[in-house]
Design a protein around this motif. Structure first.
Motif, PDB file in Angstrom:
ATOM      1  N   SER A 105       0.759  -1.278  -0.049  1.00 53.95           N
ATOM      2  CA  SER A 105       0.064   0.012   0.093  1.00 53.95           C
ATOM      3  C   SER A 105       0.719   1.343   0.131  1.00 53.95           C
ATOM      4  O   SER A 105       0.275   2.404  -0.203  1.00 53.95           O
ATOM      5  CB  SER A 105      -0.774  -0.135   1.178  1.00 53.95           C
ATOM      6  N   ILE A 106       1.994   1.043   0.309  1.00 52.57           N
ATOM      7  CA  ILE A 106       3.017   2.385   0.344  1.00 52.57           C
ATOM      8  C   ILE A 106       4.113   2.172  -0.716  1.00 52.57           C
ATOM      9  O   ILE A 106       5.259   2.691  -0.784  1.00 52.57           O
ATOM     10  CB  ILE A 106       3.556   2.570   1.632  1.00 52.57           C
ATOM     11  N   GLY A 107       3.963   1.381  -1.690  1.00 54.25           N
ATOM     12  CA  GLY A 107       4.674   1.531  -2.914  1.00 54.25           C
ATOM     13  C   GLY A 107       6.065   0.530  -2.567  1.00 54.25           C
ATOM     14  O   GLY A 107       7.176   0.586  -3.049  1.00 54.25           O
ATOM     15  N   PHE A 108       5.975  -0.313  -1.546  1.00 54.85           N
ATOM     16  CA  PHE A 108       7.031  -1.196  -1.130  1.00 54.85           C
ATOM     17  C   PHE A 108       8.348  -0.410  -0.788  1.00 54.85           C
ATOM     18  O   PHE A 108       9.388  -0.623  -1.449  1.00 54.85           O
ATOM     19  CB  PHE A 108       7.757  -2.335  -2.275  1.00 54.85           C
ATOM     20  N   ASP A 109       8.117   0.586  -0.041  1.00 48.79           N
ATOM     21  CA  ASP A 109       9.167   1.388   0.554  1.00 48.79           C
ATOM     22  C   ASP A 109      10.359   0.561   1.193  1.00 48.79           C
ATOM     23  O   ASP A 109       9.806  -0.041   2.331  1.00 48.79           O
ATOM     24  CB  ASP A 109       8.496   2.541   1.445  1.00 48.79           C
ATOM     25  N   PRO A 110      11.358   0.536   0.882  1.00 50.33           N
ATOM     26  CA  PRO A 110      12.423  -0.270   1.243  1.00 50.33           C
ATOM     27  C   PRO A 110      12.802   0.425   2.946  1.00 50.33           C
ATOM     28  O   PRO A 110      13.430  -0.307   3.664  1.00 50.33           O
ATOM     29  CB  PRO A 110      13.808  -0.123   0.430  1.00 50.33           C
ATOM     30  N   LYS A 111      12.546   1.619   3.052  1.00 51.41           N
ATOM     31  CA  LYS A 111      12.883   2.230   4.293  1.00 51.41           C
ATOM     32  C   LYS A 111      11.600   2.362   5.255  1.00 51.41           C
ATOM     33  O   LYS A 111      11.820   3.284   6.356  1.00 51.41           O
ATOM     34  CB  LYS A 111      13.367   3.937   3.943  1.00 51.41           C
ATOM     35  N   ALA A 112      10.537   1.592   5.039  1.00 55.63           N
ATOM     36  CA  ALA A 112       9.413   1.801   5.867  1.00 55.63           C
ATOM     37  C   ALA A 112       9.647   1.072   7.193  1.00 55.63           C
ATOM     38  O   ALA A 112      10.382   0.233   7.314  1.00 55.63           O
ATOM     39  CB  ALA A 112       8.564   0.566   5.015  1.00 55.63           C
ATOM     40  N   VAL A 113       9.268   1.945   7.933  1.00 50.22           N
ATOM     41  CA  VAL A 113       9.440   1.293   9.417  1.00 50.22           C
ATOM     42  C   VAL A 113       7.947   1.609  10.092  1.00 50.22           C
ATOM     43  O   VAL A 113       7.122   2.547   9.784  1.00 50.22           O
ATOM     44  CB  VAL A 113      10.042   2.603  10.163  1.00 50.22           C
ATOM     45  N   SER A 114       7.339   0.372  10.870  1.00 52.01           N
ATOM     46  CA  SER A 114       5.997   0.437  11.227  1.00 52.01           C
ATOM     47  C   SER A 114       5.947   1.177  12.666  1.00 52.01           C
ATOM     48  O   SER A 114       7.046   1.458  13.205  1.00 52.01           O
ATOM     49  CB  SER A 114       5.691  -1.030  11.480  1.00 52.01           C
ATOM     50  N   SER A 115       5.013   1.260  13.184  1.00 48.91           N
ATOM     51  CA  SER A 115       4.754   1.968  14.520  1.00 48.91           C
ATOM     52  C   SER A 115       5.465   1.086  15.537  1.00 48.91           C
ATOM     53  O   SER A 115       5.762   1.606  16.597  1.00 48.91           O
ATOM     54  CB  SER A 115       3.196   2.394  14.774  1.00 48.91           C
ATOM     55  N   LYS A 116       5.538  -0.146  15.102  1.00 48.42           N
ATOM     56  CA  LYS A 116       6.206  -1.151  16.283  1.00 48.42           C
ATOM     57  C   LYS A 116       7.649  -1.341  15.887  1.00 48.42           C
ATOM     58  O   LYS A 116       8.322  -2.017  16.776  1.00 48.42           O
ATOM     59  CB  LYS A 116       5.254  -2.300  16.159  1.00 48.42           C
ATOM     60  N   GLY A 117       8.239  -0.646  14.915  1.00 46.30           N
ATOM     61  CA  GLY A 117       9.397  -0.821  14.696  1.00 46.30           C
ATOM     62  C   GLY A 117       9.954  -1.621  13.739  1.00 46.30           C
ATOM     63  O   GLY A 117      10.894  -2.017  13.358  1.00 46.30           O
ATOM     64  N   ALA A 118       9.107  -2.505  12.772  1.00 43.33           N
ATOM     65  CA  ALA A 118       9.284  -3.436  11.857  1.00 43.33           C
ATOM     66  C   ALA A 118       9.903  -2.857  10.399  1.00 43.33           C
ATOM     67  O   ALA A 118       9.587  -1.554  10.312  1.00 43.33           O
ATOM     68  CB  ALA A 118       8.085  -4.218  11.364  1.00 43.33           C
ATOM     69  N   LEU A 119      10.664  -3.386   9.978  1.00 43.51           N
ATOM     70  CA  LEU A 119      11.585  -2.513   9.063  1.00 43.51           C
ATOM     71  C   LEU A 119      11.513  -3.305   7.402  1.00 43.51           C
ATOM     72  O   LEU A 119      11.439  -4.505   7.479  1.00 43.51           O
ATOM     73  CB  LEU A 119      13.170  -2.685   9.426  1.00 43.51           C
ATOM     74  N   GLY A 120      11.758  -2.444   6.596  1.00 49.63           N
ATOM     75  CA  GLY A 120      12.070  -2.824   5.208  1.00 49.63           C
ATOM     76  C   GLY A 120      10.676  -3.251   4.425  1.00 49.63           C
ATOM     77  O   GLY A 120       9.619  -3.328   4.994  1.00 49.63           O
ATOM     78  N   VAL A 121      10.752  -3.811   3.280  1.00 46.69           N
ATOM     79  CA  VAL A 121       9.752  -4.216   2.545  1.00 46.69           C
ATOM     80  C   VAL A 121       8.708  -5.330   3.259  1.00 46.69           C
ATOM     81  O   VAL A 121       7.601  -5.458   3.029  1.00 46.69           O
ATOM     82  CB  VAL A 121      10.167  -4.725   1.098  1.00 46.69           C
ATOM     83  N   TRP A 122       9.758  -6.313   3.746  1.00 46.56           N
ATOM     84  CA  TRP A 122       8.961  -7.270   4.432  1.00 46.56           C
ATOM     85  C   TRP A 122       8.851  -7.164   5.934  1.00 46.56           C
ATOM     86  O   TRP A 122       8.396  -8.083   6.554  1.00 46.56           O
ATOM     87  CB  TRP A 122       9.770  -8.796   4.061  1.00 46.56           C
ATOM     88  N   GLN A 123       9.171  -6.041   6.362  1.00 47.91           N
ATOM     89  CA  GLN A 123       8.592  -5.535   7.651  1.00 47.91           C
ATOM     90  C   GLN A 123       9.198  -6.463   9.040  1.00 47.91           C
ATOM     91  O   GLN A 123       8.407  -7.279   9.477  1.00 47.91           O
ATOM     92  CB  GLN A 123       7.090  -5.505   7.885  1.00 47.91           C
ATOM     93  N   LEU A 124      10.485  -6.975   8.928  1.00 46.91           N
ATOM     94  CA  LEU A 124      11.138  -7.416  10.052  1.00 46.91           C
ATOM     95  C   LEU A 124      11.288  -6.858  11.078  1.00 46.91           C
ATOM     96  O   LEU A 124      11.830  -5.634  11.113  1.00 46.91           O
ATOM     97  CB  LEU A 124      12.211  -8.214   9.473  1.00 46.91           C
ATOM     98  N   MET A 125      10.877  -7.463  12.496  1.00 41.31           N
ATOM     99  CA  MET A 125      11.212  -6.427  13.570  1.00 41.31           C
ATOM    100  C   MET A 125      12.793  -6.544  13.662  1.00 41.31           C
ATOM    101  O   MET A 125      13.310  -7.760  13.407  1.00 41.31           O
ATOM    102  CB  MET A 125      10.512  -7.177  14.636  1.00 41.31           C
ATOM    103  N   PRO A 126      13.421  -5.775  14.408  1.00 43.00           N
ATOM    104  CA  PRO A 126      15.019  -5.543  14.513  1.00 43.00           C
ATOM    105  C   PRO A 126      15.423  -6.983  15.135  1.00 43.00           C
ATOM    106  O   PRO A 126      16.596  -7.540  14.708  1.00 43.00           O
ATOM    107  CB  PRO A 126      15.189  -4.378  15.354  1.00 43.00           C
TER     108      PRO A 126
END
Length: 215
Positions: A105-126
Protein backbone atom coordinates in the motif's frame (compact mmCIF):
# COMPACT_ATOMS: atom_id res chain seq x y z
CA UNK A 1 25.77 -19.27 -7.23
CA UNK A 2 24.45 -15.75 -6.89
CA UNK A 3 25.52 -14.99 -10.45
CA UNK A 4 23.68 -18.07 -11.68
CA UNK A 5 20.48 -17.19 -9.88
CA UNK A 6 20.66 -13.58 -11.06
CA UNK A 7 21.07 -14.77 -14.63
CA UNK A 8 18.06 -17.05 -14.28
CA UNK A 9 15.97 -14.20 -12.88
CA UNK A 10 16.97 -11.81 -15.66
CA UNK A 11 16.14 -14.43 -18.32
CA UNK A 12 12.87 -15.22 -16.56
CA UNK A 13 11.61 -11.66 -16.49
CA UNK A 14 12.62 -10.69 -20.01
CA UNK A 15 9.58 -9.61 -21.95
CA UNK A 16 7.30 -8.87 -18.99
CA UNK A 17 5.04 -6.05 -20.08
CA UNK A 18 3.13 -3.45 -18.05
CA UNK A 19 1.78 0.04 -18.52
CA UNK A 20 4.37 1.79 -16.38
CA UNK A 21 7.76 2.89 -17.70
CA UNK A 22 10.81 2.10 -15.59
CA UNK A 23 14.26 3.64 -15.56
CA UNK A 24 16.75 2.32 -18.08
CA UNK A 25 19.83 0.52 -16.89
CA UNK A 26 22.93 -0.62 -18.66
CA UNK A 27 22.72 -4.38 -19.15
CA UNK A 28 24.85 -6.51 -16.88
CA UNK A 29 26.83 -9.28 -18.51
CA UNK A 30 27.07 -12.47 -16.48
CA UNK A 31 29.38 -15.22 -17.66
CA UNK A 32 28.31 -18.73 -16.75
CA UNK A 33 29.55 -22.02 -18.12
CA UNK A 34 27.01 -24.33 -19.71
CA UNK A 35 28.13 -27.14 -17.44
CA UNK A 36 27.56 -25.02 -14.33
CA UNK A 37 24.12 -24.01 -15.49
CA UNK A 38 23.19 -27.59 -16.37
CA UNK A 39 24.34 -28.82 -13.00
CA UNK A 40 22.27 -26.24 -11.16
CA UNK A 41 19.13 -26.95 -13.20
CA UNK A 42 19.63 -30.67 -12.61
CA UNK A 43 19.98 -30.09 -8.87
CA UNK A 44 16.79 -28.05 -8.74
CA UNK A 45 14.87 -30.57 -10.82
CA UNK A 46 16.00 -33.37 -8.53
CA UNK A 47 14.48 -31.40 -5.68
CA UNK A 48 11.17 -31.33 -7.51
CA UNK A 49 11.39 -27.62 -8.35
CA UNK A 50 8.92 -26.62 -11.06
CA UNK A 51 11.02 -24.03 -12.85
CA UNK A 52 8.39 -23.17 -15.47
CA UNK A 53 5.77 -22.57 -12.79
CA UNK A 54 8.17 -20.42 -10.79
CA UNK A 55 8.89 -18.29 -13.85
CA UNK A 56 5.18 -17.95 -14.56
CA UNK A 57 4.55 -16.84 -11.00
CA UNK A 58 7.39 -14.30 -11.15
CA UNK A 59 5.92 -12.71 -14.27
CA UNK A 60 2.53 -12.44 -12.60
CA UNK A 61 4.14 -10.96 -9.49
CA UNK A 62 5.94 -8.32 -11.57
CA UNK A 63 2.64 -7.31 -13.17
CA UNK A 64 0.84 -7.06 -9.82
CA UNK A 65 3.73 -5.20 -8.18
CA UNK A 66 3.92 -2.74 -11.10
CA UNK A 67 0.44 -1.51 -10.17
CA UNK A 68 1.99 -0.13 -7.01
CA UNK A 69 5.51 0.93 -7.96
CA UNK A 70 7.70 1.52 -11.00
CA UNK A 71 8.17 -1.23 -13.57
CA UNK A 72 11.87 -1.44 -12.77
CA UNK A 73 11.29 -1.88 -9.05
CA UNK A 74 8.45 -4.33 -9.68
CA UNK A 75 10.79 -6.49 -11.76
CA UNK A 76 13.51 -6.24 -9.12
CA UNK A 77 11.22 -7.38 -6.31
CA UNK A 78 9.66 -10.12 -8.43
CA UNK A 79 13.18 -11.38 -9.18
CA UNK A 80 13.88 -11.54 -5.46
CA UNK A 81 10.67 -13.50 -4.87
CA UNK A 82 11.94 -15.94 -7.48
CA UNK A 83 15.56 -16.11 -6.36
CA UNK A 84 15.13 -16.23 -2.61
CA UNK A 85 12.65 -19.10 -2.69
CA UNK A 86 14.86 -21.31 -4.88
CA UNK A 87 16.12 -24.26 -2.87
CA UNK A 88 13.29 -23.88 -0.33
CA UNK A 89 9.81 -25.36 -0.06
CA UNK A 90 8.31 -21.94 -0.80
CA UNK A 91 7.12 -20.59 -4.13
CA UNK A 92 7.58 -16.99 -5.37
CA UNK A 93 3.95 -16.12 -4.64
CA UNK A 94 4.45 -16.96 -0.97
CA UNK A 95 7.01 -14.21 -0.60
CA UNK A 96 5.05 -11.86 -2.86
CA UNK A 97 1.91 -12.11 -0.72
CA UNK A 98 3.83 -11.02 2.34
CA UNK A 99 5.38 -8.05 0.57
CA UNK A 100 1.98 -6.94 -0.70
CA UNK A 101 0.38 -7.29 2.72
CA UNK A 102 3.22 -5.53 4.50
CA UNK A 103 4.14 -2.57 2.27
CA UNK A 104 2.22 -2.88 -1.00
CA UNK A 105 0.00 0.00 0.00
CA UNK A 106 3.01 2.33 0.29
CA UNK A 107 4.81 1.28 -2.88
CA UNK A 108 7.12 -1.28 -1.24
CA UNK A 109 9.15 1.41 0.50
CA UNK A 110 12.50 -0.17 1.47
CA UNK A 111 12.87 2.34 4.30
CA UNK A 112 9.43 1.65 5.74
CA UNK A 113 9.28 1.51 9.54
CA UNK A 114 6.06 0.46 11.26
CA UNK A 115 4.71 1.98 14.46
CA UNK A 116 6.16 -1.04 16.27
CA UNK A 117 9.53 -0.77 14.59
CA UNK A 118 9.26 -3.41 11.85
CA UNK A 119 11.62 -2.66 8.96
CA UNK A 120 11.86 -2.90 5.19
CA UNK A 121 9.62 -4.20 2.44
CA UNK A 122 8.93 -7.42 4.36
CA UNK A 123 8.71 -5.66 7.75
CA UNK A 124 11.07 -7.61 9.98
CA UNK A 125 11.29 -6.60 13.61
CA UNK A 126 14.90 -5.73 14.52
CA UNK A 127 15.31 -8.67 16.89
CA UNK A 128 13.90 -11.06 14.28
CA UNK A 129 16.30 -9.75 11.65
CA UNK A 130 19.16 -10.31 14.09
CA UNK A 131 17.95 -13.84 14.80
CA UNK A 132 18.45 -14.59 11.10
CA UNK A 133 21.95 -13.12 10.99
CA UNK A 134 21.20 -9.59 9.77
CA UNK A 135 21.63 -6.16 11.30
CA UNK A 136 18.42 -4.14 11.58
CA UNK A 137 19.73 -1.43 9.23
CA UNK A 138 20.26 -4.12 6.56
CA UNK A 139 16.51 -4.50 6.21
CA UNK A 140 16.56 -1.41 3.97
CA UNK A 141 18.42 -3.64 1.50
CA UNK A 142 15.70 -5.45 -0.47
CA UNK A 143 17.79 -8.55 -1.07
CA UNK A 144 18.74 -9.00 2.58
CA UNK A 145 15.21 -8.22 3.71
CA UNK A 146 13.81 -10.85 1.32
CA UNK A 147 16.32 -13.39 2.61
CA UNK A 148 15.36 -12.64 6.20
CA UNK A 149 11.66 -12.88 5.29
CA UNK A 150 12.11 -16.36 3.83
CA UNK A 151 13.92 -17.49 6.96
CA UNK A 152 11.25 -15.92 9.15
CA UNK A 153 8.44 -17.63 7.24
CA UNK A 154 10.29 -20.94 7.59
CA UNK A 155 10.33 -20.52 11.37
CA UNK A 156 6.60 -19.79 11.30
CA UNK A 157 5.99 -22.97 9.28
CA UNK A 158 7.74 -24.93 12.02
CA UNK A 159 5.61 -23.18 14.65
CA UNK A 160 2.49 -23.97 12.63
CA UNK A 161 3.54 -27.63 12.26
CA UNK A 162 3.63 -27.45 8.50
CA UNK A 163 0.43 -25.44 7.99
CA UNK A 164 1.45 -22.77 5.49
CA UNK A 165 -1.78 -20.78 5.79
CA UNK A 166 -1.36 -20.47 9.55
CA UNK A 167 2.35 -19.74 9.14
CA UNK A 168 1.60 -16.74 6.93
CA UNK A 169 -0.77 -15.41 9.55
CA UNK A 170 1.82 -15.97 12.27
CA UNK A 171 4.27 -13.95 10.19
CA UNK A 172 2.29 -10.93 11.40
CA UNK A 173 1.73 -12.25 14.90
CA UNK A 174 -1.40 -13.13 16.85
CA UNK A 175 -4.57 -11.39 17.94
CA UNK A 176 -6.78 -8.83 16.17
CA UNK A 177 -3.93 -7.32 14.16
CA UNK A 178 -3.03 -10.73 12.77
CA UNK A 179 -6.69 -11.35 11.90
CA UNK A 180 -6.82 -8.08 9.95
CA UNK A 181 -3.49 -8.90 8.31
CA UNK A 182 -4.82 -12.27 7.14
CA UNK A 183 -7.85 -10.66 5.50
CA UNK A 184 -5.53 -8.28 3.67
CA UNK A 185 -3.15 -11.06 2.64
CA UNK A 186 -5.97 -13.14 1.21
CA UNK A 187 -7.14 -10.16 -0.82
CA UNK A 188 -3.71 -9.84 -2.37
CA UNK A 189 -3.56 -13.59 -2.88
CA UNK A 190 -6.75 -13.41 -4.94
CA UNK A 191 -5.22 -10.64 -7.05
CA UNK A 192 -2.19 -12.80 -7.76
CA UNK A 193 -4.44 -15.73 -8.59
CA UNK A 194 -6.39 -13.67 -11.08
CA UNK A 195 -3.15 -12.70 -12.77
CA UNK A 196 -2.02 -16.33 -12.81
CA UNK A 197 -5.41 -17.51 -14.03
CA UNK A 198 -5.21 -20.76 -12.05
CA UNK A 199 -7.02 -20.62 -8.69
CA UNK A 200 -6.39 -24.34 -8.17
CA UNK A 201 -2.65 -23.73 -8.00
CA UNK A 202 -2.80 -21.70 -4.81
CA UNK A 203 -4.93 -24.25 -3.01
CA UNK A 204 -2.36 -26.90 -3.91
CA UNK A 205 0.45 -24.62 -2.73
CA UNK A 206 -1.23 -23.96 0.61
CA UNK A 207 -1.34 -27.69 1.43
CA UNK A 208 2.10 -28.67 0.15
CA UNK A 209 3.84 -28.22 3.50
CA UNK A 210 1.54 -30.70 5.20
CA UNK A 211 2.50 -33.35 2.65
CA UNK A 212 6.19 -32.40 2.86
CA UNK A 213 6.21 -32.65 6.65
CA UNK A 214 4.31 -35.93 6.57
CA UNK A 215 6.72 -37.59 4.11
Amino acid sequence: MKKLILLSAVMMLTGVSCNQTGLLRDPVTVVLSDSGFDMEVRRLMEQGVELDERKRQARAIATVFARRTTAERAHRLASLCYMKTLGTDFMPVDLAELALAETGSIGFDPKAVSSKGALGVWQLMPYRAESHGFRPNEMADDEKCAEAAVRELATKVDMARGNLVRAKKLYCGVGPEADAYEIKRLRYQRELLRELGTPQQMRADETRFSSVKAS
